[in-house]
Structure formats: structure tokens, C-alpha cells
Scaffold this motif. Structure first.
Motif, PDB file in Angstrom:
ATOM      1  N   VAL A 115       0.840  -1.203   0.000  1.00  0.00           N
ATOM      2  CA  VAL A 115       0.000   0.000   0.000  1.00  0.00           C
ATOM      3  C   VAL A 115       0.872   1.248   0.000  1.00  0.00           C
ATOM      4  N   GLN A 116       0.598   2.165  -0.911  1.00  0.00           N
ATOM      5  CA  GLN A 116       1.333   3.422  -0.969  1.00  0.00           C
ATOM      6  C   GLN A 116       0.674   4.417  -0.004  1.00  0.00           C
ATOM      7  N   LEU A 117       1.311   4.612   1.146  1.00  0.00           N
ATOM      8  CA  LEU A 117       0.729   5.466   2.184  1.00  0.00           C
ATOM      9  C   LEU A 117       0.936   6.953   1.911  1.00  0.00           C
ATOM     10  N   PHE A 118       1.909   7.293   1.074  1.00  0.00           N
ATOM     11  CA  PHE A 118       2.140   8.705   0.769  1.00  0.00           C
ATOM     12  C   PHE A 118       2.408   8.866  -0.717  1.00  0.00           C
ATOM     13  N   ASN A 119       1.669   9.794  -1.328  1.00  0.00           N
ATOM     14  CA  ASN A 119       1.819  10.092  -2.752  1.00  0.00           C
ATOM     15  C   ASN A 119       1.820  11.604  -2.925  1.00  0.00           C
ATOM     16  N   SER A 120       2.990  12.169  -3.153  1.00  0.00           N
ATOM     17  CA  SER A 120       3.123  13.629  -3.236  1.00  0.00           C
ATOM     18  C   SER A 120       2.341  14.219  -4.405  1.00  0.00           C
ATOM     19  N   GLY A 121       2.030  13.401  -5.408  1.00  0.00           N
ATOM     20  CA  GLY A 121       1.298  13.900  -6.565  1.00  0.00           C
ATOM     21  C   GLY A 121      -0.206  13.857  -6.416  1.00  0.00           C
ATOM     22  N   SER A 122      -0.669  13.335  -5.270  1.00  0.00           N
ATOM     23  CA  SER A 122      -2.111  13.218  -5.047  1.00  0.00           C
ATOM     24  C   SER A 122      -2.669  14.471  -4.381  1.00  0.00           C
ATOM     25  N   LYS A 123      -3.950  14.748  -4.619  1.00  0.00           N
ATOM     26  CA  LYS A 123      -4.619  15.872  -3.954  1.00  0.00           C
ATOM     27  C   LYS A 123      -4.593  15.691  -2.450  1.00  0.00           C
ATOM     28  N   ASN A 124      -4.712  14.455  -1.994  1.00  0.00           N
ATOM     29  CA  ASN A 124      -4.616  14.121  -0.576  1.00  0.00           C
ATOM     30  C   ASN A 124      -3.435  13.155  -0.423  1.00  0.00           C
ATOM     31  N   PRO A 125      -2.207  13.684  -0.231  1.00  0.00           N
ATOM     32  CA  PRO A 125      -0.994  12.853  -0.278  1.00  0.00           C
ATOM     33  C   PRO A 125      -0.999  11.674   0.684  1.00  0.00           C
ATOM     34  N   CYS A 126      -1.557  11.870   1.900  1.00  0.00           N
ATOM     35  CA  CYS A 126      -1.661  10.775   2.864  1.00  0.00           C
ATOM     36  C   CYS A 126      -3.140  10.554   3.162  1.00  0.00           C
ATOM     37  N   PHE A 127      -3.671   9.432   2.749  1.00  0.00           N
ATOM     38  CA  PHE A 127      -5.113   9.210   2.850  1.00  0.00           C
ATOM     39  C   PHE A 127      -5.556   8.826   4.259  1.00  0.00           C
ATOM     40  N   VAL A 128      -4.626   8.393   5.093  1.00  0.00           N
ATOM     41  CA  VAL A 128      -4.940   8.061   6.484  1.00  0.00           C
ATOM     42  C   VAL A 128      -4.780   9.317   7.341  1.00  0.00           C
ATOM     43  N   GLU A 129      -5.652   9.481   8.346  1.00  0.00           N
ATOM     44  CA  GLU A 129      -5.597  10.665   9.199  1.00  0.00           C
ATOM     45  C   GLU A 129      -5.619  10.258  10.668  1.00  0.00           C
ATOM     46  N   PRO A 130      -5.091  11.134  11.549  1.00  0.00           N
ATOM     47  CA  PRO A 130      -5.170  10.851  12.991  1.00  0.00           C
ATOM     48  C   PRO A 130      -6.610  10.587  13.411  1.00  0.00           C
ATOM     49  N   GLY A 131      -6.791   9.578  14.254  1.00  0.00           N
ATOM     50  CA  GLY A 131      -8.129   9.183  14.680  1.00  0.00           C
ATOM     51  C   GLY A 131      -8.658   7.987  13.916  1.00  0.00           C
ATOM     52  N   ASP A 132      -8.081   7.706  12.743  1.00  0.00           N
ATOM     53  CA  ASP A 132      -8.461   6.507  12.000  1.00  0.00           C
ATOM     54  C   ASP A 132      -7.942   5.268  12.730  1.00  0.00           C
ATOM     55  N   LEU A 145      -3.531  -1.408  -6.629  1.00  0.00           N
ATOM     56  CA  LEU A 145      -4.804  -0.935  -6.082  1.00  0.00           C
ATOM     57  C   LEU A 145      -4.716   0.499  -5.575  1.00  0.00           C
ATOM     58  N   GLU A 146      -5.863   1.154  -5.525  1.00  0.00           N
ATOM     59  CA  GLU A 146      -5.966   2.511  -5.005  1.00  0.00           C
ATOM     60  C   GLU A 146      -6.218   2.463  -3.495  1.00  0.00           C
ATOM     61  N   PRO A 147      -5.881   3.563  -2.765  1.00  0.00           N
ATOM     62  CA  PRO A 147      -6.052   3.587  -1.315  1.00  0.00           C
ATOM     63  C   PRO A 147      -7.427   3.152  -0.825  1.00  0.00           C
ATOM     64  N   ASN A 148      -8.491   3.649  -1.477  1.00  0.00           N
ATOM     65  CA  ASN A 148      -9.844   3.335  -0.993  1.00  0.00           C
ATOM     66  C   ASN A 148     -10.200   1.857  -1.122  1.00  0.00           C
ATOM     67  N   ASP A 149      -9.397   1.108  -1.866  1.00  0.00           N
ATOM     68  CA  ASP A 149      -9.628  -0.331  -1.953  1.00  0.00           C
ATOM     69  C   ASP A 149      -9.339  -1.023  -0.622  1.00  0.00           C
ATOM     70  N   PHE A 150      -8.646  -0.304   0.276  1.00  0.00           N
ATOM     71  CA  PHE A 150      -8.299  -0.897   1.571  1.00  0.00           C
ATOM     72  C   PHE A 150      -9.166  -0.342   2.710  1.00  0.00           C
ATOM     73  N   LEU A 151     -10.147   0.488   2.357  1.00  0.00           N
ATOM     74  CA  LEU A 151     -11.063   1.053   3.349  1.00  0.00           C
ATOM     75  C   LEU A 151     -12.150   0.027   3.685  1.00  0.00           C
ATOM     76  N   ILE A 152     -12.281  -0.264   4.988  1.00  0.00           N
ATOM     77  CA  ILE A 152     -13.325  -1.205   5.427  1.00  0.00           C
ATOM     78  C   ILE A 152     -14.630  -0.449   5.633  1.00  0.00           C
ATOM     79  N   HIS A 153     -14.588   0.582   6.500  1.00  0.00           N
ATOM     80  CA  HIS A 153     -15.801   1.346   6.764  1.00  0.00           C
ATOM     81  C   HIS A 153     -15.460   2.663   7.454  1.00  0.00           C
ATOM     82  N   GLN A 154     -16.455   3.534   7.495  1.00  0.00           N
ATOM     83  CA  GLN A 154     -16.362   4.795   8.233  1.00  0.00           C
ATOM     84  C   GLN A 154     -17.272   4.709   9.451  1.00  0.00           C
ATOM     85  N   THR A 155     -16.859   5.402  10.537  1.00  0.00           N
ATOM     86  CA  THR A 155     -17.705   5.440  11.732  1.00  0.00           C
ATOM     87  C   THR A 155     -17.900   6.872  12.187  1.00  0.00           C
TER      88      THR A 155
END
Length: 242
Positions: A197-214, A232-242
Motif C-alpha cells: 500500500v502506498q501510504l504517501f503520494n506527493s502527486g495526489s490531492k490528498n498525499p496521505c489518505f490516512v488521518e489521525p483518529g483513523d 490498487l488505489e487507497p480506498n480499496d483498503f477502506l473497510i468502513h467509516q464510523t
């Protein structure tokens, strides 16, 4: 949740920054309070004068765009913001499921860790994948996640001599913490696997898709699956939001 539940300490960090400190413990309660305060600062009228605020386990560094003229006045303003009843919409936390390949080609320090901790490789993997980790803050590298929740049985000292090169995706243990190196860099944590999983992508609008509290959970994969999941894209690893 009350936003003024802690007695905070304020320090003149440098000519344009104030460091705010909570009690020196790692807790979900402090994380929520810190995140709430950070959001209120962002929404306050003082925002035009503030460059950014950077959180850690028990501290928040508020950086101003210009030299602080009156430390006391700025502290009073921050105290007012902290105790204010401003309504801040709580961000929905996300739960990520992150694959890790623990094969020997990636797990450079796993044999030593198993030997010193008196655990089998299977036991280490099971203990590492079992918790649901909390993301407390992001640093020292862009996208490096500081995770709370490592099983105490896996705590292992950092290396006395750091490596000059650690590959991006390296999953490591350093003392009582675990993490993933988001980019190639030097590093002194013990490498037990690698995540595609690519946790940081400087070319992305949101370079780090994970945030504190996740929250984040690891699961074990083999080398073939590791190569497959790299596309795969980052959201492919998202289980759910709470």
C-alpha cells in the motif's frame, strides 16, 4: 465530549510557534481532545494569522505566519478557543485494512526478533495482525503513521545502528510501537515485513489518505498477492467509516 477537560500547558516554542501540551500519556481521550482543539483553531477568527497546527501524541504545535509579539496574549486567545463551545462537526473516522507480506525477502529482522522474544514466526504474525491500531499522529516522514495498540509481547528495542536505507512499505517495530515506512529512507526500526500500500503520494490531492483518529488493521499475504495489490488505489483498503 467536553473540549476543556484538560489543564493544558503552553510554551513559547520559538519566535513564531506555541507548543501546547496535554498529560504525558497515550490515550484515545487525549487524541480526541487534541483533534477537537485543532479543528476549533482552524475554524476560529485567528485562523488567518496561523500557518498550521501539527499534532503529536500529547502535544499540538501552533505555528503563526509572523513573529509572536505577545506570547501571553496569544496564549489567552488559544485558551479562549479551547474552552469555547464552538460546534465542530466530528470527522468520521475510517478503518483501514492493510496487507503485509511477512516473507523472508521482506522480513529482514524477523528471525532476530523471534529469537529474542522466544516467539515463532507464526506467533509474531498473529500478534501483529490481531489489534485494531489507532493512528495517533503522522510524522517523522510524510505519511509515517504512529500507531497505538501494539501487543506488549512484540515490544522490541530499535536498532543501535540505523540502516542507511529502508524500503518504502517496510513494516517495522520500534520499542512499543509499530509502523510502516511510507517512502525510502534511513531508519532504525526492526523490519518484519512489507506492505504494497502506498501510504504517501506527493502527486495526489490528498498525499496521505490516512488521518489521525483513523484505525488500522494488518493482515498477512504472500509474495504473489503483494505484487498483485501494488496496483490498487487507497480506498480499496477502506473497510468502513464510523
Amino acid at each position: 465530549m467536553k473540549s476543556d477537560r484538560y489543564e493544558l500547558k503552553y510554551h513559547h516554542f520559538n519566535e513564531n510557534s506555541i507548543l501546547i501540551e496535554w498529560p504525558k500519556v497515550i490515550s484515545q481521550s487525549i487524541l480526541e481532545d487534541l483533534t477537537h482543539f485543532k479543528s476549533k483553531i482552524k475554524k476560529s477568527e485567528s485562523t488567518p494569522y496561523i500557518d498550521q497546527s501539527v499534532g503529536a501524541y500529547q502535544s499540538l504545535l501552533v505555528q503563526y505566519k509572523a513573529t509572536i509579539v505577545s506570547f501571553e496574549q496569544n496564549v489567552r486567545q488559544l485558551q479562549w478557543i479551547y474552552s469555547s463551545k464552538a460546534l465542530i462537526k466530528k470527522r468520521k473516522s475510517k478503518n483501514w485494512k492493510i496487507p503485509v507480506c511477512y516473507d523472508s525477502q521482506f522480513a529482514l529482522d524477523l528471525p532476530e526478533l523471534c529469537d529474542k522474544l522466544k516467539l515463532s514466526k507464526v506467533e509474531v504474525i498473529q500478534l501483529h495482525c490481531m489489534p485494531k491500531y489507532t493512528v495517533f499522529f503522522i510524522g517523522f516522514l510524510p505519511g509515517f503513521l504512529y500507531l497505538g495498540g501494539l501487543d506488549k509481547k512484540l515490544a522490541f528495542p530499535r536498532k543501535a545502528t540505523p540502516r542507511h536505507h529502508v524500503s518504502a512499505g517496510a513494516v517495522c517495530i520500534g520499542g512499543p510501537q509499530t509502523g510502516v515506512y511510507p517512502v525510502d529512507s534511513p531508519g532504525g526500526w526492526n523490519i518484519i515485513g512489507n506492505s504494497p500500500v502506498q501510504l504517501f503520494n506527493s502527486g495526489s490531492k490528498n498525499p496521505c489518505f490516512v488521518e489521525p483518529g483513523d484505525t488500522l488493521q494488518f493482515y498477512s499475504i504472500d509474495a504473489n498477492k503483494h505484487a498483485e495489490l501494488k496496483i490498487l488505489e487507497p480506498n480499496d483498503f477502506l473497510i468502513h467509516q464510523t
